[in-house]
Design a protein around this motif. Structure first.
Motif, mmCIF file in Angstrom:
data_model
loop_
_atom_site.group_PDB
_atom_site.id
_atom_site.type_symbol
_atom_site.label_atom_id
_atom_site.label_comp_id
_atom_site.label_asym_id
_atom_site.label_seq_id
_atom_site.Cartn_x
_atom_site.Cartn_y
_atom_site.Cartn_z
ATOM 1 N N ASP A 32 1.435 0.073 6.995
ATOM 2 C CA ASP A 32 2.360 -1.027 7.289
ATOM 3 C C ASP A 32 3.428 -0.566 8.275
ATOM 4 N N PHE A 72 0.887 -5.593 7.573
ATOM 5 C CA PHE A 72 0.123 -5.171 6.393
ATOM 6 C C PHE A 72 -1.161 -5.972 6.194
ATOM 7 N N VAL A 76 -5.201 -4.485 5.375
ATOM 8 C CA VAL A 76 -6.181 -4.887 4.363
ATOM 9 C C VAL A 76 -7.448 -5.428 5.022
ATOM 10 N N LEU A 90 -2.136 1.130 -0.752
ATOM 11 C CA LEU A 90 -2.588 -0.127 -1.354
ATOM 12 C C LEU A 90 -2.491 -0.089 -2.872
ATOM 13 N N ARG A 92 -3.917 -1.228 -6.410
ATOM 14 C CA ARG A 92 -5.300 -1.388 -6.861
ATOM 15 C C ARG A 92 -5.498 -2.778 -7.452
ATOM 16 N N ARG A 96 -9.986 -5.636 -4.401
ATOM 17 C CA ARG A 96 -9.945 -4.570 -3.407
ATOM 18 C C ARG A 96 -10.935 -3.456 -3.721
ATOM 19 N N PHE A 140 0.309 -8.761 0.826
ATOM 20 C CA PHE A 140 0.707 -8.009 -0.358
ATOM 21 C C PHE A 140 0.155 -8.678 -1.610
ATOM 22 N N THR A 211 0.373 3.317 -5.755
ATOM 23 C CA THR A 211 -0.257 2.868 -4.518
ATOM 24 C C THR A 211 -1.099 4.014 -3.976
#
Length: 253
Positions: A32, A72, A76, A90, A92, A96, A140, A211
């Motif tokens: 990010d 961000f 992803v 990231l 969890r 994802r 997010f 993260t």
């Protein structure tokens, strides 16, 4: 003795990642661009806690990390598409897990709702947010329950490109509260001169969660499972020996 050390390290790395092979691994990792003090741009240079963690991780493992900082949501989406090798940092989630291989923990994050200093808003569960305008950084993840409330239009979601934009929206009265990683939002509020104008609500929106550094399951990177395990072990060692705590201290002092 040197050959013996190389042999032992090769055994630790696993059959697919002997010392010579690992030294040649180059990973393009996105993070990010607006998440200080963890990751942000100083001119065009990536800086921050997570950036320094990857530098140290690369020194220990021989992996060459090429770090690029972007919005961000693009982090992803790129990990999902396999157009990059990995992403940081990231939270969890089951969704994802389908496109990202989670390696080790980079840092822990607590997400809070931030309001203006004189706000009378209270938070004691998602039902207390019904009818409220909540700002959140695009991409997010908060929780499946939060997403369900937004989908049912019980919470009015306003997405932003970064936490700084969210703080400006809060101060302009365009949202009732913003969801923010606590360390990042406090840091940015100080930088923007809002430290005395905003406050987090006492009950966290998301309790402390780790993260991760992740690898893209769709990338063409070979031996992802073995590499992921090696990165996980190295990150765990960095937490145990205090390296990550010292990195954080340098940026938060």
């Amino acid at each position: 003795m040197r050959r013996l050390r190389s042999l032992l390290l090769g055994l630790l790395l696993g059959p697919g990642l002997a010392l010579g092979a690992l030294a040649q691994v180059q990973l393009k990792v996105l993070g990010d661009f607006a998440f200080p003090p963890y990751s942000s741009l100083r001119g065009t240079e990536p800086v921050g806690i997570d950036v320094d963690i990857l530098h140290e991780l690369g020194r220990r493992t021989g992996v060459q990390f090429h770090i690029e900082l972007v919005p961000f949501k693009r982090v992803v989406e790129s990990v999902r598409a396999g157009s990059v090798d990995g992403g940081m940092a990231l939270l969890r989630s089951a969704e994802r897990e389908g496109f990202a291989l989670f390696t080790g923990v980079m840092h822990n994050s607590t997400y809070s709702l931030f309001v203006t200093r004189d706000s009378k808003m209270a938070f004691d569960g998602l039902a207390s947010l019904h009818g409220k305008r909540i700002g959140k950084v695009r991409g997010f993840f908060i929780s499946p329950e939060f997403d369900a409330e937004v989908a049912a239009e019980r919470i009015q979601l306003h997405e932003t490109a970064g936490a700084e934009q969210g703080l400006h929206m809060l101060m302009l009265g365009r949202v009732d509260a913003i969801s923010g990683q606590t360390v990042v939002t406090r840091y940015l509020a100080r930088q923007l001169g809002y430290a005395d104008a905003v406050r987090p609500l006492p009950t966290p929106l998301v309790p402390d969660r780790p993260t991760f550094l992740v690898l893209s399951r769709a990338s063409k990177l070979p031996d992802k499972e073995a590499l992921g395990e090696r990165l996980r072990l190295a990150l765990e060692a960095m937490h145990r020996d205090g390296s990550i705590e010292r990195i954080e201290a340098r940026h938060l002092q």
